[in-house]
Design a protein around this motif. Structure first.
Motif, PDB file in Angstrom:
ATOM      1  N   THR A  21     -25.223  95.021  32.026  1.00 43.59           N
ATOM      2  CA  THR A  21     -24.321  94.041  32.622  1.00 43.59           C
ATOM      3  C   THR A  21     -23.889  94.485  34.016  1.00 43.59           C
ATOM      4  N   GLU A  22     -23.317  93.541  34.742  1.00 43.59           N
ATOM      5  CA  GLU A  22     -22.726  93.832  36.041  1.00 43.59           C
ATOM      6  C   GLU A  22     -21.549  92.901  36.260  1.00 43.59           C
ATOM      7  N   GLN A  23     -20.627  93.326  37.127  1.00 41.82           N
ATOM      8  CA  GLN A  23     -19.458  92.524  37.463  1.00 41.82           C
ATOM      9  C   GLN A  23     -19.735  91.740  38.739  1.00 41.82           C
ATOM     10  N   LEU A  24     -19.427  90.441  38.719  1.00 41.23           N
ATOM     11  CA  LEU A  24     -19.622  89.594  39.893  1.00 41.23           C
ATOM     12  C   LEU A  24     -18.365  88.809  40.177  1.00 41.23           C
ATOM     13  N   ALA A  25     -18.134  88.552  41.470  1.00 47.05           N
ATOM     14  CA  ALA A  25     -17.102  87.592  41.841  1.00 47.05           C
ATOM     15  C   ALA A  25     -17.513  86.227  41.311  1.00 47.05           C
ATOM     16  N   LEU A  26     -16.546  85.427  40.898  1.00 47.08           N
ATOM     17  CA  LEU A  26     -16.850  84.144  40.279  1.00 47.08           C
ATOM     18  C   LEU A  26     -17.704  83.271  41.197  1.00 47.08           C
ATOM     19  N   GLY A  27     -17.468  83.330  42.490  1.00 46.67           N
ATOM     20  CA  GLY A  27     -18.224  82.518  43.433  1.00 46.67           C
ATOM     21  C   GLY A  27     -19.686  82.901  43.547  1.00 46.67           C
ATOM     22  N   ASP A  28     -20.039  84.084  43.056  1.00 49.09           N
ATOM     23  CA  ASP A  28     -21.425  84.548  43.122  1.00 49.09           C
ATOM     24  C   ASP A  28     -22.143  84.436  41.775  1.00 49.09           C
ATOM     25  N   ALA A  29     -21.495  83.843  40.789  1.00 50.91           N
ATOM     26  CA  ALA A  29     -21.999  83.929  39.421  1.00 50.91           C
ATOM     27  C   ALA A  29     -22.646  82.651  38.904  1.00 50.91           C
ATOM     28  N   LEU A  30     -22.785  81.618  39.727  1.00 50.40           N
ATOM     29  CA  LEU A  30     -23.385  80.370  39.254  1.00 50.40           C
ATOM     30  C   LEU A  30     -24.794  80.622  38.704  1.00 50.40           C
ATOM     31  N   GLY A  31     -25.067  80.111  37.513  1.00 45.22           N
ATOM     32  CA  GLY A  31     -26.378  80.255  36.902  1.00 45.22           C
ATOM     33  C   GLY A  31     -26.580  81.537  36.125  1.00 45.22           C
ATOM     34  N   ARG A  32     -25.670  82.488  36.276  1.00 43.97           N
ATOM     35  CA  ARG A  32     -25.798  83.743  35.535  1.00 43.97           C
ATOM     36  C   ARG A  32     -25.263  83.566  34.119  1.00 43.97           C
ATOM     37  N   VAL A  33     -25.595  84.501  33.233  1.00 38.15           N
ATOM     38  CA  VAL A  33     -25.197  84.411  31.832  1.00 38.15           C
ATOM     39  C   VAL A  33     -24.088  85.422  31.564  1.00 38.15           C
ATOM     40  N   LEU A  34     -22.999  84.934  31.005  1.00 35.96           N
ATOM     41  CA  LEU A  34     -21.865  85.800  30.703  1.00 35.96           C
ATOM     42  C   LEU A  34     -22.250  86.849  29.670  1.00 35.96           C
ATOM     43  N   ALA A  35     -21.774  88.083  29.890  1.00 40.82           N
ATOM     44  CA  ALA A  35     -22.046  89.162  28.943  1.00 40.82           C
ATOM     45  C   ALA A  35     -21.186  89.027  27.692  1.00 40.82           C
ATOM     46  N   GLY A  36     -20.136  88.269  27.766  1.00 39.15           N
ATOM     47  CA  GLY A  36     -19.244  88.037  26.629  1.00 39.15           C
ATOM     48  C   GLY A  36     -18.350  86.865  26.943  1.00 39.15           C
ATOM     49  N   PRO A  37     -17.598  86.386  25.977  1.00 40.16           N
ATOM     50  CA  PRO A  37     -16.760  85.207  26.210  1.00 40.16           C
ATOM     51  C   PRO A  37     -15.611  85.502  27.174  1.00 40.16           C
ATOM     52  N   VAL A  38     -15.221  84.491  27.928  1.00 32.67           N
ATOM     53  CA  VAL A  38     -14.041  84.548  28.777  1.00 32.67           C
ATOM     54  C   VAL A  38     -12.891  83.920  27.996  1.00 32.67           C
ATOM     55  N   LEU A  39     -11.742  84.609  27.956  1.00 29.68           N
ATOM     56  CA  LEU A  39     -10.585  84.153  27.194  1.00 29.68           C
ATOM     57  C   LEU A  39      -9.498  83.644  28.124  1.00 29.68           C
ATOM     58  N   ALA A  40      -8.757  82.660  27.666  1.00 36.07           N
ATOM     59  CA  ALA A  40      -7.653  82.117  28.452  1.00 36.07           C
ATOM     60  C   ALA A  40      -6.527  83.139  28.524  1.00 36.07           C
ATOM     61  N   GLU A  41      -6.012  83.362  29.734  1.00 39.06           N
ATOM     62  CA  GLU A  41      -4.930  84.335  29.896  1.00 39.06           C
ATOM     63  C   GLU A  41      -3.561  83.725  29.595  1.00 39.06           C
ATOM     64  N   ARG A  42      -3.485  82.366  29.516  1.00 38.54           N
ATOM     65  CA  ARG A  42      -2.227  81.702  29.180  1.00 38.54           C
ATOM     66  C   ARG A  42      -2.533  80.303  28.655  1.00 38.54           C
ATOM     67  N   ASP A  43      -1.508  79.645  28.149  1.00 30.51           N
ATOM     68  CA  ASP A  43      -1.684  78.286  27.676  1.00 30.51           C
ATOM     69  C   ASP A  43      -2.045  77.360  28.832  1.00 30.51           C
ATOM     70  N   ASP A  44      -2.840  76.318  28.539  1.00 29.41           N
ATOM     71  CA  ASP A  44      -3.134  75.274  29.511  1.00 29.41           C
ATOM     72  C   ASP A  44      -2.967  73.912  28.838  1.00 29.41           C
ATOM     73  N   PRO A  45      -2.072  73.065  29.387  1.00 25.06           N
ATOM     74  CA  PRO A  45      -1.170  73.368  30.496  1.00 25.06           C
ATOM     75  C   PRO A  45      -0.097  74.373  30.073  1.00 25.06           C
ATOM     76  N   PRO A  46       0.480  75.074  31.058  1.00 23.17           N
ATOM     77  CA  PRO A  46       1.497  76.079  30.716  1.00 23.17           C
ATOM     78  C   PRO A  46       2.876  75.467  30.486  1.00 23.17           C
TER      79      PRO A  46
END
Length: 396
Positions: A21-46
């Motif tokens: 795996t590697e870490q990328l800025a979100l703006g550079d990550a289009l089309g790439r495959v996440l190494a694991g799920p991204v979790l919400a850091e807070r409720d939406d809407p808050p």
């Protein structure tokens, strides 16, 4: 000799998913495959959020309509200090604004008149998204390949950097003494290397290495193949048929690549070669450009997609359509020809042989003609659509 389906299963069984795996800025990550799920850091809407422009009110004040209420203030999107909604009062509110304390309902402005008379009933909680109504803190919001939509929810979840899978490493090598590369002018006995740019473009989602082209010389070929085996996937074109100078299969063997299959019941693309070694896999594609293109779409692209964390089936989408003119079958091989697919009709591209890349550029799919089964005009048949052409097969 393997069938096309049997050969595809062999390749599929050889898939080696990328784990690094590697870490990328979100703006550079289009089309790439996440190494694991991204979790919400807070409720939406808050916060409890208005979904309409109108008035924040207390539902208890709407038991008898029409009802005139005193407009005692206003709440806009982004306000931090919120007025209280008292009994008999209404607060003007904008879409996206937080619901003020005391209010439990939003009445759309269309259901009111003047300052402010409520004309029609609205259920308690109407036109409000409650806090966490979309996502709760800790919920999974994105996984798999990062599409623009998934990038957006990652940004909303506060993931400005994401862990993604490393891209597969692909090396592309052309073979043949007749090939020239770069800007050099070919002699009368030479042709330009078109397979290299085509395959590098097809594999642009991977980390590619262009090995250029080498002559039909065992020593040059051996050195070039050894360089290519440093990649996860080596793709060669040419030199896999039965000519006296087709040294590629023997060179693979000399480098420790184990043959999985060589020659399948396919037109075009019969001589295709596939094998594995300790560090990855090798595709030996035919030298004729249409053969190379067909084999790349049938075998290489699904393999790369699966290695990168995607779905094998997504590389080639299966569609059924009615053919507009008759086409002959082969008694020995499945034919997979470039065609033009639009809605539920498919038109074969005129076939002038597997060297005719010029005609193939008019196609957006492949027409599949079963072995020994000719198609008449109007017959329904299977078409295979490469992912890159999927949008072009539908009418506007």
């Amino acid at each position: 000799m393997l069938s096309v389906d049997e050969a595809r299963e062999v390749v599929r069984a050889a898939v080696r998913p990328v784990r690094e795996t590697e870490q990328l800025a979100l703006g550079d990550a289009l089309g790439r495959v996440l190494a694991g799920p991204v979790l919400a850091e807070r409720d939406d809407p808050p916060f409890d959020r208005a979904t309409m422009d109108g008035f924040a009110v207390r539902a208890a004040d709407l038991t008898s309509l029409p009802r005139r209420l005193e407009v005692s203030g206003e709440v806009a999107a982004g306000d931090a200090q919120l007025p209280h909604c008292d009994p008999g009062c209404a607060l003007r509110i904008n879409t996206g604004a937080p619901l003020p304390p005391g209010a439990d309902t939003v009445v759309p402005v269309e259901l009111t008149r003047e300052e402010v008379e409520i004309l029609e009933p609205v259920a308690q909680g109407g036109n409000i998204v409650p806090r966490g109504g979309f996502v709760r803190r800790g919920d999974e919001v994105a996984s798999g390949r990062l599409t623009p939509e998934r990038l957006a929810v990652c940004a909303a979840a506060g993931a400005d950097r994401v862990a993604v899978l490393r891209r597969p490493r692909v090396a592309v090598l052309g073979t043949g003494s007749e090939l020239t590369t770069g800007l050099s002018e070919p002699g009368d006995h030479e042709i330009r290397n078109s397979n290299g740019p085509m395959l590098l473009a097809l594999c642009s989602g991977a980390e590619t290495r262009d090995l250029g082209a080498v002559a039909d010389d065992p020593e040059q070929l051996l050195a070039a193949v050894r360089r290519g085996l440093e990649a996860d996937v080596l793709i060669t074109t040419g030199g896999v048929s039965k000519g006296v100078r087709d040294y590629v299969p023997d060179t693979f063997a000399a480098c420790g690549v184990r043959e999985s299959f060589h020659r399948i019941a396919l037109q075009p693309g019969k001589p295709v070669w596939f094998g594995e070694h300790v560090g990855g896999v090798v595709f030996g594609l035919p030298g004729n450009p249409v053969s190379a293109l067909v084999c790349a779409d049938l075998f290489v692209m699904p393999y790369l997609l699966a290695c990168a964390g995607g779905e094998w089936e997504h590389a080639l989408l299966e569609r059924r359509a009615r053919i507009t003119r008759p086409i002959q079958a082969s008694p020995k091989r499945r034919r997979v020809f470039p065609c033009l697919l639009k809605d539920d009709e498919v038109t074969p591209i005129p076939w002038r042989g597997s060297g005719d890349l010029w005609s193939a550029t008019a196609g957006n799919a492949y027409l599949v003609i079963p072995r020994d089964h000719a198609l008449a005009a109007g017959d329904e048949t299977v078409c295979l659509v490469p992912e890159r052409h999927a949008a072009s097969t539908w009418s506007a």
